[in-house]
Design a protein around this motif. Structure first.
Motif, short mmCIF file in Angstrom:
data_model
loop_
_atom_site.label_atom_id
_atom_site.label_comp_id
_atom_site.label_asym_id
_atom_site.label_seq_id
_atom_site.Cartn_x
_atom_site.Cartn_y
_atom_site.Cartn_z
N VAL A 84 6.46 56.65 91.10
CA VAL A 84 5.76 55.56 91.78
C VAL A 84 6.19 55.52 93.24
N ALA A 85 5.39 54.85 94.06
CA ALA A 85 5.70 54.69 95.48
C ALA A 85 5.03 53.41 95.96
N TRP A 86 5.39 53.00 97.18
CA TRP A 86 4.81 51.83 97.81
C TRP A 86 4.27 52.23 99.16
N TYR A 87 3.17 51.59 99.57
CA TYR A 87 2.63 51.85 100.90
C TYR A 87 3.58 51.27 101.95
N GLU A 88 3.85 52.06 102.97
CA GLU A 88 4.77 51.65 104.03
C GLU A 88 4.32 50.35 104.70
N SER A 89 3.04 50.20 104.96
CA SER A 89 2.55 48.99 105.62
C SER A 89 2.78 47.74 104.77
N ASP A 90 2.68 47.88 103.45
CA ASP A 90 2.96 46.75 102.56
C ASP A 90 4.43 46.37 102.63
N ILE A 91 5.30 47.37 102.66
CA ILE A 91 6.74 47.09 102.76
C ILE A 91 7.05 46.47 104.12
N ASP A 92 6.41 46.94 105.18
CA ASP A 92 6.59 46.35 106.51
C ASP A 92 6.18 44.88 106.51
N ASP A 93 5.06 44.56 105.85
CA ASP A 93 4.62 43.16 105.74
C ASP A 93 5.66 42.33 105.00
N PHE A 94 6.21 42.88 103.94
CA PHE A 94 7.23 42.17 103.18
C PHE A 94 8.48 41.93 104.02
N VAL A 95 8.95 42.96 104.73
CA VAL A 95 10.16 42.84 105.55
C VAL A 95 9.97 41.82 106.66
#
Length: 76
Positions: free
Chosen positions: A53-64
């Protein structure tokens, strides 16, 4: 941001991050990532294969940018 708006993003240049990279960026444990994902307070993972599995970088950036205020069902 809604799940629909997440899927309508242009993902062609968005990197995929594996769990170790997500941990480095967020400071969260694997268990916390999965627990928050189930609660809707962390971006959903993308299934790459049977055991990957992986996560989209932009989604993680939004979370951070706003970990306390992040909700999968938010309207952007």
């Amino acid at each position: 941001m809604t799940v629909d708006s997440q899927t309508s993003r242009d993902r062609r240049k968005d990197r995929l991050l594996r769990i170790a990279q997500v941990q480095d960026r967020t400071g969260l444990s694997v268990a916390t990532v999965y627990r928050r994902e189930a609660a809707g307070t962390f971006p959903p993972r993308i299934k790459l294969g049977p055991r990957s599995v992986a996560w989209y970088e932009s989604d993680i950036d939004d979370f951070v940018a706003s970990p306390a205020g992040y909700r999968v069902d938010q309207v952007a």
